[in-house]
Design a protein around this motif. Structure first.
Motif, PDB file in Angstrom:
ATOM      1  N   GLY A  47      38.777  18.756  -1.763  1.00 30.23           N
ATOM      2  CA  GLY A  47      38.510  17.320  -1.867  1.00 30.23           C
ATOM      3  C   GLY A  47      37.294  17.026  -2.728  1.00 30.23           C
ATOM      4  O   GLY A  47      37.292  16.068  -3.517  1.00 30.23           O
ATOM      5  N   ILE A  48      36.248  17.851  -2.597  1.00 30.69           N
ATOM      6  CA  ILE A  48      35.035  17.693  -3.407  1.00 30.69           C
ATOM      7  C   ILE A  48      35.374  17.837  -4.894  1.00 30.69           C
ATOM      8  O   ILE A  48      34.970  17.018  -5.719  1.00 30.69           O
ATOM      9  N   ALA A  49      36.125  18.886  -5.207  1.00 28.52           N
ATOM     10  CA  ALA A  49      36.550  19.097  -6.598  1.00 28.52           C
ATOM     11  C   ALA A  49      37.375  17.914  -7.091  1.00 28.52           C
ATOM     12  O   ALA A  49      37.226  17.462  -8.234  1.00 28.52           O
ATOM     13  N   GLY A  50      38.245  17.391  -6.212  1.00 27.00           N
ATOM     14  CA  GLY A  50      39.078  16.242  -6.561  1.00 27.00           C
ATOM     15  C   GLY A  50      38.263  15.000  -6.852  1.00 27.00           C
ATOM     16  O   GLY A  50      38.551  14.264  -7.814  1.00 27.00           O
ATOM     17  N   ILE A  51      37.227  14.755  -6.049  1.00 29.39           N
ATOM     18  CA  ILE A  51      36.370  13.577  -6.249  1.00 29.39           C
ATOM     19  C   ILE A  51      35.724  13.620  -7.626  1.00 29.39           C
ATOM     20  O   ILE A  51      35.707  12.629  -8.364  1.00 29.39           O
ATOM     21  N   PHE A  52      35.166  14.774  -7.997  1.00 28.96           N
ATOM     22  CA  PHE A  52      34.494  14.878  -9.295  1.00 28.96           C
ATOM     23  C   PHE A  52      35.483  14.886 -10.458  1.00 28.96           C
ATOM     24  O   PHE A  52      35.151  14.454 -11.566  1.00 28.96           O
ATOM     25  N   LEU A  53      36.703  15.361 -10.216  1.00 29.68           N
ATOM     26  CA  LEU A  53      37.748  15.265 -11.245  1.00 29.68           C
ATOM     27  C   LEU A  53      38.067  13.799 -11.525  1.00 29.68           C
ATOM     28  O   LEU A  53      38.136  13.370 -12.682  1.00 29.68           O
ATOM     29  N   PHE A  54      38.255  13.022 -10.458  1.00 29.52           N
ATOM     30  CA  PHE A  54      38.526  11.591 -10.607  1.00 29.52           C
ATOM     31  C   PHE A  54      37.336  10.866 -11.240  1.00 29.52           C
ATOM     32  O   PHE A  54      37.503   9.920 -12.006  1.00 29.52           O
ATOM     33  N   TYR A  55      36.125  11.335 -10.910  1.00 25.01           N
ATOM     34  CA  TYR A  55      34.909  10.745 -11.484  1.00 25.01           C
ATOM     35  C   TYR A  55      34.926  10.909 -13.000  1.00 25.01           C
ATOM     36  O   TYR A  55      34.623   9.981 -13.746  1.00 25.01           O
ATOM     37  N   GLY A  56      35.305  12.109 -13.469  1.00 23.31           N
ATOM     38  CA  GLY A  56      35.419  12.370 -14.905  1.00 23.31           C
ATOM     39  C   GLY A  56      36.511  11.543 -15.547  1.00 23.31           C
ATOM     40  O   GLY A  56      36.357  11.027 -16.656  1.00 23.31           O
ATOM     41  N   LEU A  57      37.626  11.394 -14.843  1.00 24.29           N
ATOM     42  CA  LEU A  57      38.748  10.608 -15.363  1.00 24.29           C
ATOM     43  C   LEU A  57      38.387   9.127 -15.503  1.00 24.29           C
ATOM     44  O   LEU A  57      38.876   8.440 -16.404  1.00 24.29           O
ATOM     45  N   LYS A  58      37.528   8.634 -14.596  1.00 20.86           N
ATOM     46  CA  LYS A  58      37.152   7.218 -14.621  1.00 20.86           C
ATOM     47  C   LYS A  58      36.026   6.921 -15.604  1.00 20.86           C
ATOM     48  O   LYS A  58      35.782   5.767 -15.937  1.00 20.86           O
ATOM     49  N   THR A 117      24.102   5.576  -6.458  1.00 24.67           N
ATOM     50  CA  THR A 117      25.499   5.284  -6.147  1.00 24.67           C
ATOM     51  C   THR A 117      26.133   4.512  -7.301  1.00 24.67           C
ATOM     52  O   THR A 117      25.435   3.819  -8.048  1.00 24.67           O
ATOM     53  N   VAL A 118      27.435   4.636  -7.450  1.00 25.68           N
ATOM     54  CA  VAL A 118      28.114   4.010  -8.587  1.00 25.68           C
ATOM     55  C   VAL A 118      28.621   2.612  -8.236  1.00 25.68           C
ATOM     56  O   VAL A 118      28.149   1.612  -8.770  1.00 25.68           O
ATOM     57  N   SER A 119      29.578   2.543  -7.304  1.00 26.33           N
ATOM     58  CA  SER A 119      30.276   1.276  -7.043  1.00 26.33           C
ATOM     59  C   SER A 119      29.352   0.156  -6.566  1.00 26.33           C
ATOM     60  O   SER A 119      29.362  -0.948  -7.116  1.00 26.33           O
ATOM     61  N   SER A 120      28.537   0.439  -5.549  1.00 26.83           N
ATOM     62  CA  SER A 120      27.712  -0.640  -4.992  1.00 26.83           C
ATOM     63  C   SER A 120      26.622  -1.087  -5.962  1.00 26.83           C
ATOM     64  O   SER A 120      26.236  -2.255  -5.971  1.00 26.83           O
ATOM     65  N   ILE A 136      26.690  -0.157 -15.162  1.00 23.46           N
ATOM     66  CA  ILE A 136      27.787   0.812 -15.245  1.00 23.46           C
ATOM     67  C   ILE A 136      27.320   2.080 -15.955  1.00 23.46           C
ATOM     68  O   ILE A 136      27.579   3.204 -15.504  1.00 23.46           O
ATOM     69  N   PHE A 137      26.599   1.898 -17.072  1.00 26.13           N
ATOM     70  CA  PHE A 137      26.093   3.038 -17.844  1.00 26.13           C
ATOM     71  C   PHE A 137      25.180   3.915 -16.988  1.00 26.13           C
ATOM     72  O   PHE A 137      25.340   5.138 -16.924  1.00 26.13           O
ATOM     73  N   ASN A 138      24.206   3.292 -16.321  1.00 32.18           N
ATOM     74  CA  ASN A 138      23.222   4.055 -15.560  1.00 32.18           C
ATOM     75  C   ASN A 138      23.801   4.690 -14.301  1.00 32.18           C
ATOM     76  O   ASN A 138      23.400   5.794 -13.922  1.00 32.18           O
ATOM     77  N   ALA A 139      24.724   3.992 -13.668  1.00 31.97           N
ATOM     78  CA  ALA A 139      25.373   4.573 -12.487  1.00 31.97           C
ATOM     79  C   ALA A 139      26.156   5.820 -12.878  1.00 31.97           C
ATOM     80  O   ALA A 139      26.135   6.840 -12.169  1.00 31.97           O
ATOM     81  N   SER A 140      26.836   5.756 -14.026  1.00 32.13           N
ATOM     82  CA  SER A 140      27.608   6.908 -14.505  1.00 32.13           C
ATOM     83  C   SER A 140      26.693   8.053 -14.926  1.00 32.13           C
ATOM     84  O   SER A 140      26.917   9.214 -14.565  1.00 32.13           O
ATOM     85  N   MET A 141      25.643   7.727 -15.686  1.00 32.34           N
ATOM     86  CA  MET A 141      24.715   8.756 -16.165  1.00 32.34           C
ATOM     87  C   MET A 141      23.959   9.406 -15.019  1.00 32.34           C
ATOM     88  O   MET A 141      23.674  10.602 -15.036  1.00 32.34           O
ATOM     89  N   SER A 142      23.630   8.614 -14.005  1.00 35.55           N
ATOM     90  CA  SER A 142      22.890   9.138 -12.862  1.00 35.55           C
ATOM     91  C   SER A 142      23.656  10.261 -12.172  1.00 35.55           C
ATOM     92  O   SER A 142      23.084  11.289 -11.793  1.00 35.55           O
ATOM     93  N   GLY A 143      24.961  10.065 -12.015  1.00 34.64           N
ATOM     94  CA  GLY A 143      25.794  11.099 -11.393  1.00 34.64           C
ATOM     95  C   GLY A 143      25.813  12.383 -12.195  1.00 34.64           C
ATOM     96  O   GLY A 143      25.777  13.482 -11.643  1.00 34.64           O
TER      97      GLY A 143
END
Length: 329
Positions: A47-58, A117-120, A136-143
């Motif tokens: 599930g952890i791997a899946g979350i980060f895969l989806f993160y990359g896809l988004k 955090t990204v969404s909130s 959006i930029f900073n939330a993505s870069m932070s991760g």
């Protein structure tokens, strides 16, 4: 406004489910013998791997490249997340070093080292009528920055249980569970972009499911091994006070810096909101990836859960208040 209300209802439900998971762990803890029927740890790992895969896809690289020019704002936000937060906690280290409070301090330091955090972050900035593109930029870069910075900062204080070999295992886990899925997701983004957009709601629910299972598994271990018996109530009070103190210090320092640099009102909102957020998702995942021992997992989770709850309720109220004030003006 209807969309905003819907998002907050989901967040409130998620917070309620977090509490339910804790009670479930107390009433029906997941024992090692249950792995014979369902391997919860393995499911969480995938599930952890899946979350980060989806993160990359988004991750929208075009949006990222487009907003790079606003570098001063980005620098302040990322500095707040990965420099100011840890430094404020480090100030107290000389007083807790080699004392009974050192592990409590370490759990708060773990919170301070986490990405935003990204969404909130994006939702709150949008409500307060701040700079959403930069949010959006900073939330993505932070991760992405957190993949390197969080383990690096923690490595100074979190000693592996079994020597240098454990360091290699941590790096391997980071590569397999975090970095590799993100890279794969970014590469596949052009192919699955429409699919990700179409099923974004289901993907978000999958993220929450994995976090809930991590909380359930961690608290199950804590109750089975009676870890809470050795944690006095004063510890929870210290954690809660420290978390609130940390939020207000970072929020107001970043706001002060942004005003001194003569940022416009939108950018000041973005700096203070995005720079003061911490991610429960990353906190839960790094807890496993960094190899935190079972008897310490709950102690490390508690500050992150308290901070996550507080930032949702308080910052949502603050964002609405700022939006109303701007509407009147």
């Amino acid at each position: 406004m209807a969309l905003t209300a819907k998002i907050f209802n989901k967040q409130n439900l998620f917070l309620l489910l977090l509490i339910v998971m804790v009670f479930m762990a107390k009433l029906i803890p997941f024992k090692a013998s249950y792995n014979e029927f369902f391997n919860l740890s393995a499911f969480i790992d995938w599930g952890i791997a899946g979350i980060f895969l989806f993160y990359g896809l988004k991750l929208n690289l075009k949006e990222v490249v487009k907003d790079i020019s606003n570098w001063k704002l980005h620098l302040i936000i990322q500095s707040g997340t990965f420099i100011l937060f840890p430094l404020l906690v480090l100030l107290f280290y000389p007083w807790v070093k080699s004392s009974e409070f050192e592990n409590i301090w370490l759990s708060i330091f773990f919170l301070a080292c986490l990405p935003s955090t990204v969404s909130s972050s994006v939702v709150m900035v949008s409500i307060a009528k701040g700079n959403v593109t930069s949010a959006i930029f900073n939330a993505s870069m932070s991760g992405l920055i957190g993949i390197i910075m969080t383990p690096l900062l923690m490595s100074f204080f979190l000693e592996p249980a079994s020597g240098s070999e454990n360091h290699g295992e941590v790096i391997q886990q980071l590569l397999i569970k975090v970095l590799l899925p993100i890279i794969l997701g970014i590469l596949l983004n052009p192919v699955f972009k429409k699919w990700i957009t179409k099923y974004s709601t289901i993907i978000a629910e999958f993220d929450r499911l994995i976090i809930l299972l991590i909380v359930y598994e961690s608290f199950s271990t804590a109750f089975i091994e009676n870890i809470f018996g050795s944690v006095p109530p004063i510890v929870f009070l210290i954690l809660a006070f420290s978390v609130f103190f940390l939020f207000f210090m970072v929020y107001h320092i970043l706001q002060f810096i942004a005003k001194k640099m003569k940022f416009n009102a939108q950018d000041i909102i973005t700096v203070s909101f995005c720079g003061s957020k911490k991610s429960l998702v990353h906190g839960s995942l790094f807890l496993l990836v960094l190899g935190v021992t079972d008897d310490q997992k709950v102690l490390f989770l508690l500050p992150v859960m308290v901070y996550h709850s507080f930032q949702l309720f308080y910052v949502s109220w603050l964002a609405s208040k700022i939006a109303q004030r701007k509407s009147v003006v």
